[in-house]
Design a protein around this motif. Sequence first.
Motif, short mmCIF file in Angstrom:
data_model
loop_
_atom_site.label_atom_id
_atom_site.label_comp_id
_atom_site.label_asym_id
_atom_site.label_seq_id
_atom_site.Cartn_x
_atom_site.Cartn_y
_atom_site.Cartn_z
N PHE A 190 0.81 -1.22 0.00
CA PHE A 190 0.00 0.00 0.00
C PHE A 190 0.84 1.27 0.00
N ARG A 191 2.07 1.19 0.49
CA ARG A 191 2.95 2.37 0.38
C ARG A 191 3.27 2.65 -1.08
N MET A 224 -0.19 3.83 -2.74
CA MET A 224 -0.62 5.16 -2.30
C MET A 224 0.47 6.22 -2.42
N THR A 261 2.41 9.30 -3.55
CA THR A 261 1.82 10.53 -4.08
C THR A 261 2.12 10.74 -5.56
N TRP A 282 -1.96 10.46 0.16
CA TRP A 282 -2.79 9.63 1.03
C TRP A 282 -2.17 9.38 2.39
N LEU A 283 -0.86 9.22 2.43
CA LEU A 283 -0.20 8.91 3.70
C LEU A 283 0.56 10.11 4.26
N TYR A 303 -5.92 12.91 5.25
CA TYR A 303 -6.24 11.62 4.62
C TYR A 303 -5.49 10.43 5.23
N ALA A 304 -4.48 10.70 6.04
CA ALA A 304 -3.62 9.61 6.53
C ALA A 304 -4.40 8.60 7.38
N SER A 364 -6.64 6.50 5.26
CA SER A 364 -5.86 5.51 4.49
C SER A 364 -5.52 4.30 5.34
N ILE A 415 -8.58 2.13 5.63
CA ILE A 415 -8.82 1.36 4.40
C ILE A 415 -7.91 0.14 4.34
N VAL A 416 -6.65 0.34 4.67
CA VAL A 416 -5.69 -0.78 4.63
C VAL A 416 -6.08 -1.85 5.65
N THR A 426 2.72 5.07 8.55
CA THR A 426 2.91 6.50 8.84
C THR A 426 3.79 6.77 10.05
#
Length: 296
Positions: A125-126, A129, A131, A152-153, A158-159, A162, A165-166, A239
């Motif tokens: 996901f990094r 997501m 940028t 997103w992160l 949004y962090a 996100s 979601i993960v 994060t």
Amino acid sequence: MNGNRSVLSGWRAYLYILPILIVSGLFLYYCIGFTVYTSFHSWNGIDSEMKYIGFDNYIKLFDDKSYHIALRNNLVFFIFTVGIQAALGLMLAILLRAKLRGHSIFRSVYFIPTIMAPIIIAAIFRIIMDTNFGSLNEGLRALGLDFLAVSWLGDPKYALMSIIIVNIFEWMGFSMTLYYSALLAIPDEIYESAKIDGSGFWRTLFKITVPLVGGTTSTLVILGIVGSLKTFDIVSLLTGGGPGRSTEFLTTYVYKKAIEEFNGGMSAAAGVTILIIALILAVLQIQYTNRQQRDL
């Protein structure tokens, strides 16, 4: 002779549970007791000397804005992850129970994230997501939705979303599996009778399916409470609690206080509050479930 055998038989039962009592007493209850003891002391986590300061750690803790942010984030995380995971898991289980073509493959596909290591999911996901080059933002730009291609992160707005979601992606398959097992225990005659009575999909869902899988939902809520309070790996890997403190969780707060700030006393106090919150929520949930079962 018979009396001696009876006594031995009684002691034998205690011998069977003795290993788990020793292990849990040594690694669980001793640690809990030591954490409570430490929370009333000023300690850097390294020195052997600890200074008793009463409730000072708890007073500082409740005045700390970072702790308030962590509490709020845990609450938001729990509400969204448990609710959405349970809803998606139930819908997927209903689809699997319908035995559509390829349902065995779909069941495996949805369950795979549950058995994947968090570090692998975080790494995937990094990349997704990212940028600038992430497939999520690239896809949005390709559709002309550039205004939705955000960090997103890296953006505090949004962090947290996100991370939620993960986490849903990781554990949705687990909810699906529990609901699928519960649905298989419901006799087909119930659904056939509802169909004969003219009950549609939504009415059958809310009047029959949801009440009959209430025990599974209760289990998922309790697991969600525990899971949200102990969530650490996916937050730390995605994060690290940032940017700033925007995705700080209680567990990352405890970690930073103990390891980065060398404040073992406040870290222990925060850990004790996590334990108290978990106990209160678990008791409330069990009482609610028992009341629901009595009303059925």
